[in-house]
Design a protein around this motif. Structure first.
Motif, PDB file in Angstrom:
ATOM      1  N   LEU A 183       0.804  -1.130   0.100  1.00  0.00           N
ATOM      2  CA  LEU A 183      -0.160   0.027   0.062  1.00  0.00           C
ATOM      3  C   LEU A 183       0.757   1.230   0.078  1.00  0.00           C
ATOM      4  O   LEU A 183       0.482   2.344  -0.695  1.00  0.00           O
ATOM      5  N   ARG A 184       2.024   1.210   0.687  1.00  0.00           N
ATOM      6  CA  ARG A 184       3.058   2.483   0.819  1.00  0.00           C
ATOM      7  C   ARG A 184       3.300   2.507  -0.875  1.00  0.00           C
ATOM      8  O   ARG A 184       3.429   3.848  -0.963  1.00  0.00           O
ATOM      9  N   LEU A 185       3.588   1.865  -1.667  1.00  0.00           N
ATOM     10  CA  LEU A 185       4.218   2.061  -3.056  1.00  0.00           C
ATOM     11  C   LEU A 185       2.971   2.825  -3.617  1.00  0.00           C
ATOM     12  O   LEU A 185       3.409   3.814  -4.504  1.00  0.00           O
ATOM     13  N   TRP A 186       1.785   2.282  -3.570  1.00  0.00           N
ATOM     14  CA  TRP A 186       0.436   3.128  -4.177  1.00  0.00           C
ATOM     15  C   TRP A 186       0.518   4.399  -3.741  1.00  0.00           C
ATOM     16  O   TRP A 186       0.001   5.333  -4.336  1.00  0.00           O
ATOM     17  N   HIS A 187       0.589   4.526  -2.344  1.00  0.00           N
ATOM     18  CA  HIS A 187       0.420   5.800  -1.776  1.00  0.00           C
ATOM     19  C   HIS A 187       1.323   6.764  -2.194  1.00  0.00           C
ATOM     20  O   HIS A 187       0.885   7.990  -2.732  1.00  0.00           O
ATOM     21  N   ASP A 188       2.587   6.268  -2.426  1.00  0.00           N
ATOM     22  CA  ASP A 188       3.602   7.341  -2.844  1.00  0.00           C
ATOM     23  C   ASP A 188       3.511   7.593  -4.358  1.00  0.00           C
ATOM     24  O   ASP A 188       3.410   8.908  -4.698  1.00  0.00           O
ATOM     25  N   ALA A 189       3.024   6.599  -5.109  1.00  0.00           N
ATOM     26  CA  ALA A 189       2.980   6.938  -6.425  1.00  0.00           C
ATOM     27  C   ALA A 189       1.684   7.700  -6.512  1.00  0.00           C
ATOM     28  O   ALA A 189       1.648   8.787  -7.517  1.00  0.00           O
ATOM     29  N   ARG A 190       0.466   7.634  -5.853  1.00  0.00           N
ATOM     30  CA  ARG A 190      -0.580   8.608  -6.167  1.00  0.00           C
ATOM     31  C   ARG A 190      -0.136   9.866  -5.510  1.00  0.00           C
ATOM     32  O   ARG A 190      -0.647  10.972  -6.219  1.00  0.00           O
ATOM     33  N   THR A 191       0.460  10.222  -4.399  1.00  0.00           N
ATOM     34  CA  THR A 191       0.858  11.302  -4.062  1.00  0.00           C
ATOM     35  C   THR A 191       1.692  12.319  -4.957  1.00  0.00           C
ATOM     36  O   THR A 191       1.452  13.444  -5.193  1.00  0.00           O
ATOM     37  N   LEU A 192       2.614  11.623  -5.614  1.00  0.00           N
ATOM     38  CA  LEU A 192       3.479  12.186  -6.671  1.00  0.00           C
ATOM     39  C   LEU A 192       2.673  12.176  -7.782  1.00  0.00           C
ATOM     40  O   LEU A 192       2.982  13.840  -8.502  1.00  0.00           O
ATOM     41  N   GLY A 193       1.729  11.538  -8.085  1.00  0.00           N
ATOM     42  CA  GLY A 193       0.907  11.799  -9.295  1.00  0.00           C
ATOM     43  C   GLY A 193       0.072  13.037  -9.121  1.00  0.00           C
ATOM     44  O   GLY A 193      -0.301  13.742 -10.210  1.00  0.00           O
ATOM     45  N   LEU A 194      -0.617  13.091  -8.078  1.00  0.00           N
ATOM     46  CA  LEU A 194      -1.572  14.361  -7.897  1.00  0.00           C
ATOM     47  C   LEU A 194      -0.601  15.626  -7.616  1.00  0.00           C
ATOM     48  O   LEU A 194      -1.087  16.663  -7.997  1.00  0.00           O
ATOM     49  N   GLU A 195       0.645  15.646  -7.316  1.00  0.00           N
ATOM     50  CA  GLU A 195       1.397  16.855  -7.130  1.00  0.00           C
ATOM     51  C   GLU A 195       1.780  17.136  -8.564  1.00  0.00           C
ATOM     52  O   GLU A 195       1.799  18.477  -8.724  1.00  0.00           O
ATOM     53  N   ASP A 196       2.356  16.488  -9.282  1.00  0.00           N
ATOM     54  CA  ASP A 196       2.770  16.477 -10.636  1.00  0.00           C
ATOM     55  C   ASP A 196       1.887  15.545 -11.719  1.00  0.00           C
ATOM     56  O   ASP A 196       2.711  14.537 -12.161  1.00  0.00           O
ATOM     57  N   PRO A 197       0.772  16.001 -12.266  1.00  0.00           N
ATOM     58  CA  PRO A 197       0.093  14.919 -12.978  1.00  0.00           C
ATOM     59  C   PRO A 197       0.681  14.607 -14.133  1.00  0.00           C
ATOM     60  O   PRO A 197       0.762  13.494 -14.607  1.00  0.00           O
ATOM     61  N   GLU A 198       1.640  15.478 -14.827  1.00  0.00           N
ATOM     62  CA  GLU A 198       2.356  15.321 -15.831  1.00  0.00           C
ATOM     63  C   GLU A 198       3.537  13.993 -15.816  1.00  0.00           C
ATOM     64  O   GLU A 198       3.861  13.406 -16.602  1.00  0.00           O
ATOM     65  N   GLN A 199       4.034  13.867 -14.418  1.00  0.00           N
ATOM     66  CA  GLN A 199       4.872  12.741 -14.188  1.00  0.00           C
ATOM     67  C   GLN A 199       4.226  11.699 -13.463  1.00  0.00           C
ATOM     68  O   GLN A 199       4.886  10.785 -12.926  1.00  0.00           O
ATOM     69  N   ALA A 200       2.954  11.499 -13.531  1.00  0.00           N
ATOM     70  CA  ALA A 200       2.172  10.316 -12.904  1.00  0.00           C
ATOM     71  C   ALA A 200       2.472   8.972 -13.447  1.00  0.00           C
ATOM     72  O   ALA A 200       2.498   9.111 -14.728  1.00  0.00           O
TER      73      ALA A 200
END
Length: 309
Positions: A88-105
């Protein structure tokens, strides 16, 4: 966001009860926090940091939550797994980064997900209620109680408010509903089942109106916590069999007396087939559920209609 409405014998009793409710929620928030540690407090973040280092003495409120978590794990055939933090941590981190910078999701690395899945064995979560200790036997394991912690904390805070004098109330803690008693005129507390299919203006904002006096209503859905990768939505409810977001339903709502149980069941039901989920709900006394599917169809347990307003 937490909201409360209700009644008490006097303003003084109400104010005191709300202070108790607030302080109880704050206490559970700190104990169940997996991201921050606090001075003079052993919480879940502490346990995760000390994974593989032997038993750790903890507050009884942590053992109680984890005991319920193990029970719900067994009930749901391992779908609700608080020991799955490594995935779940891997998905949390990916989601957080994707929301902060959608172009790098981007999606989590598949090899990392598969490695994380090796460290989610509930048998490695060892509870000793007599000694007051918790041990994470696998040093790579981490706890994530997002599937059940909020509901359990809501239940405990509502009970504390009742002990402080509240006789009638509707508690909404981040979308988890828990009611106490009836309204003074004898009518039931009611809640609406939110439409999960956002963007469809032909649909009402809420579907079923439900009578939930002295009950809890918890909904797990794919429409609030998610991010988008290459035009596809990835929500936060992860099916540990596929290591990807569960695809069975748009939302699953559970009604039962205990908010912690409702929270844990809604997560588990969301991550299992509707057929298997319905069989589980029908086997449980005092539990009803409704599934809303991506194709706009629905399924409900046999007693759900008894709560429709």
């Amino acid at each position: 966001v937490t909201t409360v409405q209700g009644y008490a014998p006097s303003q003084e009793v109400w104010d005191q009860a709300m202070e108790v409710f607030h302080d109880t929620l704050l206490e559970y928030h700190r104990l169940y926090d997996i991201y921050n540690e606090y001075p003079d407090l052993v919480n879940l973040a502490t346990l995760n940091r000390m994974a593989g280092q032997g038993p750790v003495e903890v507050d009884e409120k942590i053992i109680s939550l984890l005991t319920l978590s193990k029970e719900v794990y067994d009930l749901t055939g391992d779908r609700t797994n608080v020991a799955a933090g490594a995935v779940l941590r891997l998905w949390h981190d990916a989601r957080t980064l994707g929301l902060e910078d959608p172009e790098q999701a981007a999606l989590p690395d598949q090899a990392a997900l598969e490695e994380g899945a090796l460290h989610c064995n509930m048998d490695d979560l060892i509870l000793d209620s007599q000694a007051g200790t918790v041990e994470l036997a696998d040093p790579e394991m981490s706890l994530d109680v997002g599937s059940i912690g909020k509901g359990y904390a809501t239940e405990m805070a509502a009970r504390a408010a009742v002990e402080a004098g509240v006789t009638s109330a509707y508690f909404n803690v981040g979308g988890n509903s828990r009611t106490v008693g009836y309204k003074p005129d004898g009518s039931s507390w009611t809640a609406g089942l939110e439409t999960p299919w956002k963007g469809d203006e032909s649909l009402p904002a809420y579907l079923d109106a439900l009578n939930i006096s002295d009950l809890s209503l918890v909904v797990s859905g794919d429409y609030q916590r998610y991010y988008t990768v290459d035009g596809e939505k990835y929500h936060h409810l992860i099916d540990l069999e596929t290591l990807y977001p569960a695809q069975y339903a748009s939302s699953v709502a559970v009604i039962c007396a205990d908010s912690g149980l409702a929270d844990g069941l809604s997560t588990g039901l969301f991550c299992m087939s509707p057929e298997e989920g319905l069989e589980l709900v029908e086997s449980l006394e005092g539990v009803e559920a409704k599934w809303l599917f991506p194709d706009r169809t629905s399924q409900e347990s046999s007693g759900w209609k008894n709560y429709q307003a």
